[in-house]
Write an enzyme that holds these catalytic residues in place. Structure first.
Site, mmCIF file in Angstrom:
data_model
loop_
_atom_site.group_PDB
_atom_site.id
_atom_site.type_symbol
_atom_site.label_atom_id
_atom_site.label_comp_id
_atom_site.label_asym_id
_atom_site.label_seq_id
_atom_site.Cartn_x
_atom_site.Cartn_y
_atom_site.Cartn_z
ATOM 1 N N ASP A 91 19.201 -6.201 11.151
ATOM 2 C CA ASP A 91 19.646 -6.900 12.365
ATOM 3 C C ASP A 91 21.171 -6.798 12.499
ATOM 4 O OD1 ASP A 91 16.908 -8.227 12.777
ATOM 5 O OD2 ASP A 91 17.454 -8.855 10.764
ATOM 6 N N HIS A 138 14.795 -13.661 10.223
ATOM 7 C CA HIS A 138 14.540 -12.280 10.683
ATOM 8 C C HIS A 138 13.333 -12.340 11.622
ATOM 9 C CE1 HIS A 138 14.121 -7.984 10.852
ATOM 10 N NE2 HIS A 138 12.912 -8.037 10.344
HETATM 11 N N1 LIG Z 1 13.123 -7.330 6.879
HETATM 12 C C1 LIG Z 1 13.181 -6.255 7.644
HETATM 13 O O1 LIG Z 1 14.194 -6.014 8.307
HETATM 14 C C2 LIG Z 1 12.021 -5.290 7.737
HETATM 15 C C3 LIG Z 1 12.193 -4.062 8.372
HETATM 16 C C4 LIG Z 1 11.115 -3.179 8.466
HETATM 17 C C5 LIG Z 1 9.871 -3.521 7.938
HETATM 18 N N2 LIG Z 1 9.743 -4.723 7.317
HETATM 19 C C6 LIG Z 1 8.466 -5.099 6.694
HETATM 20 O O2 LIG Z 1 8.307 -4.363 5.467
HETATM 21 C C7 LIG Z 1 6.921 -4.326 5.129
HETATM 22 C C8 LIG Z 1 6.508 -2.916 4.721
HETATM 23 O O3 LIG Z 1 6.598 -2.035 5.808
HETATM 24 P P1 LIG Z 1 6.080 -0.526 5.724
HETATM 25 O O4 LIG Z 1 6.334 0.039 7.054
HETATM 26 O O5 LIG Z 1 6.614 0.146 4.518
HETATM 27 O O6 LIG Z 1 4.517 -0.790 5.571
HETATM 28 P P2 LIG Z 1 3.394 0.201 4.990
HETATM 29 O O7 LIG Z 1 2.083 -0.361 5.392
HETATM 30 O O8 LIG Z 1 3.716 1.616 5.305
HETATM 31 O O9 LIG Z 1 3.583 0.024 3.427
HETATM 32 C C9 LIG Z 1 3.328 -1.175 2.780
HETATM 33 C C10 LIG Z 1 2.790 -0.807 1.407
HETATM 34 O O10 LIG Z 1 2.669 -2.020 0.660
HETATM 35 C C11 LIG Z 1 1.519 -1.877 -0.140
HETATM 36 N N3 LIG Z 1 1.087 -3.204 -0.589
HETATM 37 C C12 LIG Z 1 0.330 -4.109 0.059
HETATM 38 N N4 LIG Z 1 0.117 -5.181 -0.720
HETATM 39 C C13 LIG Z 1 0.781 -4.956 -1.872
HETATM 40 C C14 LIG Z 1 0.930 -5.705 -3.069
HETATM 41 N N5 LIG Z 1 0.346 -6.891 -3.244
HETATM 42 N N6 LIG Z 1 1.679 -5.173 -4.052
HETATM 43 C C15 LIG Z 1 2.247 -3.967 -3.916
HETATM 44 N N7 LIG Z 1 2.132 -3.196 -2.808
HETATM 45 C C16 LIG Z 1 1.411 -3.701 -1.800
HETATM 46 C C17 LIG Z 1 0.506 -1.158 0.750
HETATM 47 O O11 LIG Z 1 -0.514 -0.541 -0.019
HETATM 48 C C18 LIG Z 1 1.411 -0.144 1.448
HETATM 49 O O12 LIG Z 1 1.465 1.086 0.752
HETATM 50 C C19 LIG Z 1 6.179 -4.867 6.356
HETATM 51 O O13 LIG Z 1 5.843 -6.241 6.126
HETATM 52 C C20 LIG Z 1 7.218 -4.757 7.466
HETATM 53 O O14 LIG Z 1 6.963 -5.661 8.511
HETATM 54 C C21 LIG Z 1 10.772 -5.601 7.207
HETATM 55 O O1 LIG Z 2 9.869 -5.654 13.667
HETATM 56 C C1 LIG Z 2 9.141 -5.462 12.698
HETATM 57 O O2 LIG Z 2 8.032 -5.980 12.580
HETATM 58 C C2 LIG Z 2 9.633 -4.545 11.607
HETATM 59 C C3 LIG Z 2 10.976 -4.952 11.121
HETATM 60 O O3 LIG Z 2 11.017 -6.297 10.759
HETATM 61 C C4 LIG Z 2 12.091 -4.607 12.072
HETATM 62 O O4 LIG Z 2 12.902 -5.473 12.378
HETATM 63 O O5 LIG Z 2 12.161 -3.438 12.487
#
Ligand SMILES: NC(=O)c1ccc[n+]([C@@H]2O[C@H](COP(=O)([O-])OP(=O)(O)OC[C@H]3O[C@@H](n4cnc5c(N)ncnc54)[C@H](O)[C@@H]3O)[C@@H](O)[C@H]2O)c1
Ligand SMILES: O=C(O)C[C@H](O)C(=O)O
Length: 327
Positions: free
Chosen positions: A159, A187
């Site tokens: 952000d 967030h």
């Molecule tokens: N804070 C932020 O700014 C931000 C930004 C982008 C994404 N995210 C979040 O990050 C997370 C991951 O996103 P992604 O695109 O990599 O998702 P993704 O689905 O591609 O990957 C997530 C992985 O986590 C694994 N997983 C699920 N449960 C698990 C557990 N208990 N232990 C270990 N691994 C586990 C899944 O098998 C999968 O491979 C999502 O919750 C997304 O919303 C946060």
């Molecule tokens: O928006 C989402 O769900 C993914 C991530 O938290 C983001 O900000 O891109």
């Protein structure tokens, strides 16, 4: 060469990790003189895919990659870990708010908080990326009573970076001209990107833009940027999220630049009237591997009401997961 440090990454076969792991191993996070051992956690059905990621890491011949562990056991993944990047969690799809993920994801973070408590280095630095990141960080922290709560943080850096780019583009300046950006709160779409604290070439950013653009374009665009990426890409942000995680840990471990600060979801000590114990995004200065909330910023009425609204949402989220929060 320094002794290797252990970096646990969860969700290691997911899309964020596919960018993140390679940059950690290349030295982008902890420096080009810091060897790392990657301790990668996945759910059992994803272990095959994780093996493929480990093979690719091998094939990069990274000089700093001193070892790898792949596992589906959190107790193994967090053993002696110096850093933990908790990425593994379900991402949202179109039309969802991040807090809609609480039910699916919250339990992951209580299990992992306990495993960190029982097995990680006492000095571990934890970054929660999996959404809803702040409340998941709270769950992990509360399930790790033997670790200082200040060591659990949530990712707000994406952000922060988004806000810097939006204002640089609007004012025809470079990202290098923008300093002291602040994102307050959660967030989520209630986060408050605050241009009153930011500077452009040392002058108040708020004086360089008109008030209508600030309130009606800048704030909602930063708040909704994650959803806009999901709409455009058909999947949530990945490389930019990995980059933000790298920047967050890099600055926490190695320090923020002189005269600048970053936004981090950290354990509130009551600063700016925010309830103690919430994982809330504040402007933070990092030095010697520690962070401090920037004090003494002037908060006007507009900012104060936005900061309160996002605090209230965090209280609601906390309430929704209270069964996972040991007293
Ligand atoms: N804070 C932020 O700014 C931000 C930004 C982008 C994404 N995210 C979040 O990050 C997370 C991951 O996103 P992604 O695109 O990599 O998702 P993704 O689905 O591609 O990957 C997530 C992985 O986590 C694994 N997983 C699920 N449960 C698990 C557990 N208990 N232990 C270990 N691994 C586990 C899944 O098998 C999968 O491979 C999502 O919750 C997304 O919303 C946060
Ligand atoms: O928006 C989402 O769900 C993914 C991530 O938290 C983001 O900000 O891109």
């Amino acid at each position: 060469m320094k002794a290797p440090v252990r970096v646990a990454v969860t969700g290691a076969a997911g899309q964020i990790s596919y960018s993140l792991l390679f940059r950690i191993a290349a030295g982008d996070m902890l420096g080009k003189d810091q060897p790392v051992i990657l301790q990668m956690l996945e759910i059992t059905p994803a272990l095959g895919a994780l093996q493929g990621v480990a093979m690719e890491l091998d094939d990069c011949a990274f000089p700093l990659l001193a070892g790898m562990i792949t596992t589906d056991d959190p107790n193994v993944a967090f053993k002696d870990a110096d850093y933990a990047l908790l990425v593994g969690a379900r991402p949202r799809g179109p039309g969802m708010e991040r807090k809609d993920l609480l039910e699916a994801n919250a339990a992951i973070f209580s299990v992992q908080g306990k495993a960190i408590n029982d097995h990680a280095s006492r000095d571990i630095k934890v970054l929660v990326v999996g959404n809803p990141a702040n409340t998941n960080a709270l769950i992990a922290q509360r399930n790790a009573p033997d670790i200082d709560p200040r060591q659990f943080t949530a990712m707000m850096r994406l952000d922060h970076n988004r806000a810097m780019t939006q204002v640089a583009q609007k004012t025809g300046t470079s990202i290098n001209d923008v300093t002291q950006m602040t994102i307050w709160g959660n967030h989520s779409s209630t986060q408050y990107p605050d241009l009153h604290t930011a500077l452009i070439n040392g002058e108040p950013a708020i004086s360089k833009v008109d008030g209508t653009w600030y309130e009606e374009t800048f704030i909602p665009e930063v708040q909704q940027r994650g959803a806009a990426i999901i709409k455009a890409r058909g999947a949530s942000s990945a490389a930019s999220a990995a980059n933000a995680a790298i920047f967050h840990i890099r600055d926490w471990a190695l320090g923020t630049p002189e005269g600048d600060w970053v936004s981090m979801g950290v354990y509130s000590d009551g600063s700016y009237g925010i309830e103690e114990g919430l994982i809330y995004s504040f402007p933070c200065v990092c030095k010697d591997g520690d962070w401090q909330i920037v004090q003494g910023l002037e908060i006007n009425e507009f900012s104060s009401s936005r900061m309160k609204a996002t605090e209230n949402e965090l209280k609601e989220e906390r309430n929704a997961v209270k069964s996972l929060l040991p007293a």
